[in-house]
Scaffold this motif. Sequence first.
Motif, PDB file in Angstrom:
ATOM      1  N   ALA A 187      18.264 -15.054  -9.308  1.00  0.00           N
ATOM      2  CA  ALA A 187      17.670 -14.500  -8.216  1.00  0.00           C
ATOM      3  C   ALA A 187      16.150 -15.032  -7.899  1.00  0.00           C
ATOM      4  N   PRO A 188      15.382 -15.012  -8.878  1.00  0.00           N
ATOM      5  CA  PRO A 188      13.767 -15.607  -8.467  1.00  0.00           C
ATOM      6  C   PRO A 188      13.841 -17.079  -8.299  1.00  0.00           C
ATOM      7  N   LEU A 189      14.590 -17.786  -9.016  1.00  0.00           N
ATOM      8  CA  LEU A 189      14.527 -19.334  -8.672  1.00  0.00           C
ATOM      9  C   LEU A 189      15.284 -19.480  -7.197  1.00  0.00           C
ATOM     10  N   ILE A 190      16.342 -18.900  -6.836  1.00  0.00           N
ATOM     11  CA  ILE A 190      17.148 -18.900  -5.508  1.00  0.00           C
ATOM     12  C   ILE A 190      16.083 -18.693  -4.318  1.00  0.00           C
ATOM     13  N   SER A 191      15.152 -17.596  -4.559  1.00  0.00           N
ATOM     14  CA  SER A 191      14.293 -17.261  -3.942  1.00  0.00           C
ATOM     15  C   SER A 191      13.260 -17.819  -3.384  1.00  0.00           C
ATOM     16  N   GLU A 192      12.848 -18.635  -4.583  1.00  0.00           N
ATOM     17  CA  GLU A 192      11.457 -19.837  -4.538  1.00  0.00           C
ATOM     18  C   GLU A 192      12.346 -21.008  -3.980  1.00  0.00           C
ATOM     19  N   ILE A 193      13.414 -21.423  -3.919  1.00  0.00           N
ATOM     20  CA  ILE A 193      13.982 -22.692  -3.295  1.00  0.00           C
ATOM     21  C   ILE A 193      14.025 -22.519  -1.847  1.00  0.00           C
ATOM     22  N   LEU A 194      14.406 -21.122  -1.524  1.00  0.00           N
ATOM     23  CA  LEU A 194      14.612 -20.883  -0.027  1.00  0.00           C
ATOM     24  C   LEU A 194      13.139 -20.861   0.446  1.00  0.00           C
ATOM     25  N   ALA A 195      12.346 -20.545  -0.153  1.00  0.00           N
ATOM     26  CA  ALA A 195      10.959 -20.340   0.642  1.00  0.00           C
ATOM     27  C   ALA A 195      10.170 -21.873   0.512  1.00  0.00           C
ATOM     28  N   ALA A 196      10.796 -22.553  -0.469  1.00  0.00           N
ATOM     29  CA  ALA A 196       9.998 -23.872  -0.610  1.00  0.00           C
ATOM     30  C   ALA A 196      10.758 -24.926   0.735  1.00  0.00           C
ATOM     31  N   LEU A 197      11.987 -24.533   0.952  1.00  0.00           N
ATOM     32  CA  LEU A 197      12.660 -25.630   1.849  1.00  0.00           C
ATOM     33  C   LEU A 197      13.220 -25.089   3.091  1.00  0.00           C
ATOM     34  N   ARG A 198      13.332 -23.946   3.410  1.00  0.00           N
ATOM     35  CA  ARG A 198      13.716 -23.361   4.740  1.00  0.00           C
ATOM     36  C   ARG A 198      12.567 -23.888   5.769  1.00  0.00           C
ATOM     37  N   GLY A 199      13.007 -24.355   6.741  1.00  0.00           N
ATOM     38  CA  GLY A 199      11.813 -24.847   7.651  1.00  0.00           C
ATOM     39  C   GLY A 199      11.556 -26.263   7.470  1.00  0.00           C
ATOM     40  N   VAL A 200      11.980 -26.921   6.158  1.00  0.00           N
ATOM     41  CA  VAL A 200      11.367 -28.349   5.761  1.00  0.00           C
ATOM     42  C   VAL A 200      12.474 -29.320   6.004  1.00  0.00           C
ATOM     43  N   THR A 201      13.610 -28.687   5.748  1.00  0.00           N
ATOM     44  CA  THR A 201      14.836 -29.660   5.674  1.00  0.00           C
ATOM     45  C   THR A 201      16.057 -29.074   5.845  1.00  0.00           C
ATOM     46  N   ALA A 202      17.205 -29.557   6.125  1.00  0.00           N
ATOM     47  CA  ALA A 202      18.398 -28.838   6.132  1.00  0.00           C
ATOM     48  C   ALA A 202      19.090 -28.805   4.589  1.00  0.00           C
ATOM     49  N   PHE A 203      19.232 -27.989   4.257  1.00  0.00           N
ATOM     50  CA  PHE A 203      19.798 -28.144   2.788  1.00  0.00           C
ATOM     51  C   PHE A 203      20.837 -27.036   2.216  1.00  0.00           C
ATOM     52  N   GLU A 204      21.316 -27.383   1.187  1.00  0.00           N
ATOM     53  CA  GLU A 204      22.384 -26.469   0.465  1.00  0.00           C
ATOM     54  C   GLU A 204      21.897 -26.316  -1.035  1.00  0.00           C
ATOM     55  N   ILE A 205      22.227 -25.173  -1.561  1.00  0.00           N
ATOM     56  CA  ILE A 205      21.952 -24.748  -3.085  1.00  0.00           C
ATOM     57  C   ILE A 205      23.069 -24.763  -3.714  1.00  0.00           C
ATOM     58  N   VAL A 206      23.414 -25.899  -4.623  1.00  0.00           N
ATOM     59  CA  VAL A 206      24.704 -25.728  -5.348  1.00  0.00           C
ATOM     60  C   VAL A 206      24.556 -25.219  -6.833  1.00  0.00           C
ATOM     61  N   TYR A 207      24.812 -24.008  -7.173  1.00  0.00           N
ATOM     62  CA  TYR A 207      24.935 -23.724  -8.725  1.00  0.00           C
ATOM     63  C   TYR A 207      26.173 -23.838  -9.576  1.00  0.00           C
ATOM     64  N   VAL A 208      25.861 -24.626 -10.403  1.00  0.00           N
ATOM     65  CA  VAL A 208      27.196 -24.894 -11.426  1.00  0.00           C
ATOM     66  C   VAL A 208      26.976 -23.995 -12.643  1.00  0.00           C
ATOM     67  N   ASP A 209      27.879 -23.142 -12.681  1.00  0.00           N
ATOM     68  CA  ASP A 209      27.808 -22.047 -14.013  1.00  0.00           C
ATOM     69  C   ASP A 209      28.699 -22.880 -15.069  1.00  0.00           C
ATOM     70  N   ASP A 210      27.993 -23.311 -16.209  1.00  0.00           N
ATOM     71  CA  ASP A 210      28.771 -23.743 -17.345  1.00  0.00           C
ATOM     72  C   ASP A 210      29.456 -22.807 -18.099  1.00  0.00           C
ATOM     73  N   GLN A 211      30.315 -22.095 -17.581  1.00  0.00           N
ATOM     74  CA  GLN A 211      31.307 -20.978 -18.541  1.00  0.00           C
ATOM     75  C   GLN A 211      29.969 -19.897 -19.177  1.00  0.00           C
TER      76      GLN A 211
END
Length: 240
Positions: free
Chosen positions: A20-44
């Motif tokens: 949760a903290p990292l996703i929040s920081e990614i959103l704060a850094a990139l929203r309004g800067v570029t169109a983006f997606e966040i792809v999390y890969v859970d390695d089991q």
Amino acid sequence: MQNPALSVVVPVFNERDNVAPLISEILAALRGVTAFEIVYVDDQSRDDTAAVLQSLKAATPELRILQHAIQSGQSTAIRTGVKAARGAWIATLDGDGQNDPADLPRLLTARDSGDPSVKLYAGWRVNRQDSGSKRWASKYANAIRARMLHDDTPDTGCGTKLFEREAFLDLPYFDHMHRYLPALMQRSGWKTISIPVNHRPRGAGVSKYNNLQRALVGIRDLMGVAWLIVRSKRTAVREL
């Protein structure tokens, strides 16, 4: 949703408290800067990392979640995310919170003003927040790698990277390849640049590797990458 310009790929294994903290920081850094997606890969993950991710998805339209059927390691998780990504460029971050998403706009700015032949902008942790033994082991490993591969890269272990998706998928794939991206990109004829980035203490949890594990795997991988470089051939091509 139209294809974003950037896909942020984050591999995770047992990182439920850092999600949760990292996703929040990614959103704060990139929203309004570029169109983006966040792809999390859970390695089991053995904890409830996947459940935490799913709980955040409704409020985070940029978030996509992939999960390996079998635990396969960080390089495979990164490649899984890159293959599924919709952006032409990929940014990667480690899932433990030590990489700072606030550095991503600076890497994007460097790319936008840089040479088109540069396909990798690699983070360089100039002020590492790891234990003394880990910093010493990394410094020693980097020195050996630089002497053997001549990749002109001071820090290949930093998770903060920005690279072109197509160029990455053209690279030879093997376990732990993410630690050799500069040399592999250069082998393919592309240029790479190292950019100083922030580094922070781990947010929660524990490291998944120790220095001995890294050393034993690294020696074998280093020899393999050196062999790939020696055996590679490149030529310009024209259509007749």
